[in-house]
Enzyme design. Structure first.
Site, PDB file in Angstrom:
ATOM      1  N   CYS A 122      -2.851   1.471   6.871  1.00  0.00           N
ATOM      2  CA  CYS A 122      -2.998   0.735   8.132  1.00  0.00           C
ATOM      3  C   CYS A 122      -3.457   1.635   9.262  1.00  0.00           C
ATOM      4  O   CYS A 122      -4.164   1.195  10.170  1.00  0.00           O
ATOM      5  CB  CYS A 122      -1.694   0.031   8.489  1.00  0.00           C
ATOM      6  SG  CYS A 122      -0.280   1.145   8.656  1.00  0.00           S
ATOM      7  N   GLU A 144       4.920  -4.236  12.433  1.00  0.00           N
ATOM      8  CA  GLU A 144       3.948  -3.145  12.285  1.00  0.00           C
ATOM      9  C   GLU A 144       2.799  -3.724  11.484  1.00  0.00           C
ATOM     10  O   GLU A 144       2.885  -3.896  10.272  1.00  0.00           O
ATOM     11  CB  GLU A 144       4.604  -1.947  11.581  1.00  0.00           C
ATOM     12  CG  GLU A 144       3.808  -0.667  11.714  1.00  0.00           C
ATOM     13  CD  GLU A 144       2.841  -0.450  10.568  1.00  0.00           C
ATOM     14  OE1 GLU A 144       1.632  -0.754  10.746  1.00  0.00           O
ATOM     15  OE2 GLU A 144       3.290  -0.005   9.513  1.00  0.00           O
ATOM     16  N   GLU A 173     -10.348  -5.112   9.955  1.00  0.00           N
ATOM     17  CA  GLU A 173      -9.660  -3.996   9.309  1.00  0.00           C
ATOM     18  C   GLU A 173     -10.202  -3.820   7.894  1.00  0.00           C
ATOM     19  O   GLU A 173     -10.081  -4.721   7.062  1.00  0.00           O
ATOM     20  CB  GLU A 173      -8.158  -4.255   9.250  1.00  0.00           C
ATOM     21  CG  GLU A 173      -7.380  -3.107   8.624  1.00  0.00           C
ATOM     22  CD  GLU A 173      -5.891  -3.381   8.547  1.00  0.00           C
ATOM     23  OE1 GLU A 173      -5.120  -2.410   8.405  1.00  0.00           O
ATOM     24  OE2 GLU A 173      -5.488  -4.555   8.623  1.00  0.00           O
ATOM     25  N   ASN A 181       0.810  -1.221   0.000  1.00  0.00           N
ATOM     26  CA  ASN A 181       0.000   0.000   0.000  1.00  0.00           C
ATOM     27  C   ASN A 181       0.843   1.271   0.000  1.00  0.00           C
ATOM     28  O   ASN A 181       0.455   2.289  -0.564  1.00  0.00           O
ATOM     29  CB  ASN A 181      -0.975  -0.008   1.177  1.00  0.00           C
ATOM     30  CG  ASN A 181      -0.292  -0.185   2.517  1.00  0.00           C
ATOM     31  OD1 ASN A 181       0.655  -0.957   2.656  1.00  0.00           O
ATOM     32  ND2 ASN A 181      -0.773   0.521   3.525  1.00  0.00           N
ATOM     33  N   ALA A 222      10.675  -7.237  -1.999  1.00  0.00           N
ATOM     34  CA  ALA A 222       9.740  -6.249  -2.520  1.00  0.00           C
ATOM     35  C   ALA A 222       8.329  -6.836  -2.548  1.00  0.00           C
ATOM     36  O   ALA A 222       8.155  -8.010  -2.874  1.00  0.00           O
ATOM     37  CB  ALA A 222      10.153  -5.827  -3.932  1.00  0.00           C
TER      38      ALA A 222
END
Length: 500
Positions: free
Chosen positions: A301, A267, A400, A169, A193
């Site tokens: 996020c 994270e 989420e 994102n 990546a």
């Protein structure tokens, strides 16, 4: 670009070859194809056309990257703090010098509007600038011993080669948050990546060459995520694992790292509540929230994703929020008039549609949006969506959302607002709108999150620690705290001869 009516149309989603970075692996300072020649297409989400194809790394390719990182670490850990700082500064300068090209690459592979892409590229450069300074400020200390003949020294040393994984994102910024502190601390790094949008990360390999980074210090690979992560994390070379991604992926990678007792920073996902109290200007808060919520198509996020509004100002807030949402222009990110681009993948669009269907079936009111716009025959577009009358048992309030969907609920008291806000397993970010200092302090302290924004949504910045609590992960990126996870503490007790 050709124009039809008021909406610009682009002939295709391809790019001149000199715009894109090499579609290759970057190992030990060299660009190379995968060992068996397999590749995977990179798609433009606005047009569903292929931009390029990147290699799928083999086990041998990954072993070569690990060997390069091991050798690179031996060289880089002995570089002076000033030399590491200079290299990071060159990184930042090279990124800024090519910011327009980097932004175009990001828009082509990820979909966000060009202005947002350019902002992300410059924020990535900020990470390298910040850690260019932090590289020279990794402090140890001396401690007096029990007697005059003992000296106690405490050093902070680089933890070792790092395996880093970042989501699609923010394909530039999330990777920069890992590369910059790792290099500042003296670590080498192997970056996988994100396969959905790998080109922005491959651009950093170009930058490494321009910045004259020693071979092996930065290695970039592409491949099947599960295969690459398992192989890298299992290696004895890797001493630290850093992930920005979803909670399920974080649980999986943390488990793999635990098998080798490797340090981790995670994270992970969030479901950020926004508490709008009656003492604030609800109409102004609504305008700020609507403009911020749909940045990057809501694929953020830390995005505001649950709007909890005091019942006395809910009507005002909703009216302005819907009004501002209707103004947002959906389109190809290359069009300067675009406010919201396509979602990055077809799967993301399907997931958002499922959340809307669930909420409406359980009684929520669809105020705006709710599905894919009819005017686009191709591209993963989804109209910015606003729901009211949502309840805690709806999926959109528990999962989420990671997309352009804004559920609005109400509360009657401060305690009720905080209780609803904390009633999820997530704890990344939260936001508060109030003009009362007491309310601002109480809410920011009682929210079970790692970060709080008061009266604004744009809280991510290089100089502040970014990270969450609960299932949103552990560790921090950014700020002076961001380098901690890339160092280990060594204690030296030294006995001096002839002294007691």
């Amino acid at each position: 670009m050709t124009t039809t009516g008021e909406r610009p149309q682009f002939s295709d989603g391809t790019a001149p070859k000199d715009v894109l970075p090499p579609s290759l692996l970057f190992i030990d300072g060299t660009w190379r194809e995968s060992g068996d020649g397999r590749t995977r297409a990179v798609e433009n989400p606005a047009t569903e056309t292929e931009l390029t194809a990147v290699p799928l790394a083999t086990a041998q390719d990954l072993d070569d990257a690990l060997a390069a990182a091991a050798a690179g670490f031996r060289r880089w850990r002995t570089a002076s703090a000033w030399d590491r700082s200079d290299a990071l500064r060159r990184f930042a300068q090279a990124i800024r010098a090519d910011a327009d090209r980097f932004a175009l690459v990001m828009t082509l592979e990820q979909g966000k509007p060009l202005a947002q892409s350019r902002g992300e590229v410059l924020a990535s450069a900020d990470q390298f600038d910040w850690y260019a300074d932090e590289a020279r400020r990794i402090y140890g200390r001396s401690v007096d011993g029990h007697d005059t003949g003992t000296r106690i020294l405490v050093r902070r040393e680089p933890i070792g080669p790092v395996a880093a994984f970042a989501a699609w994102n923010f394909p530039s910024l999330l990777t920069a948050r890992k590369i910059a502190p790792a290099l500042a601390a003296g670590c080498s790094i192997v970056v996988m990546a994100p396969i959905e949008a790998p080109l922005s990360t491959l651009l950093f390999a170009e930058v490494a060459e321009k910045a004259e980074l020693p071979a092996g210090v930065l290695n970039v690979v592409t491949g099947e995520p599960a295969d690459v992560s398992r192989h890298l994390i299992a290696s004895d070379v890797i001493r630290k694992v850093s992930l920005t991604g979803s909670v399920p992926v974080g649980v999986q990678l943390a488990g793999l790292a635990a098998q080798g007792m490797k340090a981790t920073s995670m994270e992970l996902g969030g479901h950020a509540p926004v508490l709008v109290f009656p003492d604030t200007d609800a109409r102004r808060a609504a305008a700020i929230c609507a403009q911020g919520k749909f940045r990057n198509g809501g694929q953020v996020c830390i995005a505001a994703s649950r709007f909890l509004v005091h019942e006395s100002v809910a009507d005002q807030f909703t009216e302005v929020f819907v009004e501002e949402t209707r103004k947002l222009r959906l389109g190809d990110g290359r069009d300067p008039a675009t406010d919201v681009g396509p979602l990055t993948t077809a799967g993301r669009r399907a997931a958002i549609a499922g959340l809307v269907e669930d909420a409406v079936a359980l009684g929520a009111t669809l105020e705006h949006g709710g599905g894919a716009p009819e005017e686009y025959e191709t591209g993963y577009y989804f109209t910015p969506t606003v729901l009211t009358g949502v309840r805690a048992d709806m999926r959109v309030m528990q999962e989420e959302p990671f997309g352009p969907i804004a559920p609005i609920a109400t509360f009657a008291t401060f305690d009720e607002a905080v209780s609803i806000a904390n009633a999820t397993p997530y704890g990344l970010g939260g936001f508060v709108f109030t003009d009362d200092l007491t309310t601002a302090f109480r809410a920011s302290e009682e929210l079970e999150v790692g970060m709080v924004g008061v009266n604004h949504l744009t809280i991510a910045t290089a100089e502040a620690p970014f990270g969450g609590v609960k299932r949103s992960g552990h560790g921090r990126e950014g700020g002076s705290e961001g380098i901690d996870g890339y160092t280990v503490t060594k204690y030296v007790s030294m006995r001096l001869g002839g002294l007691s």
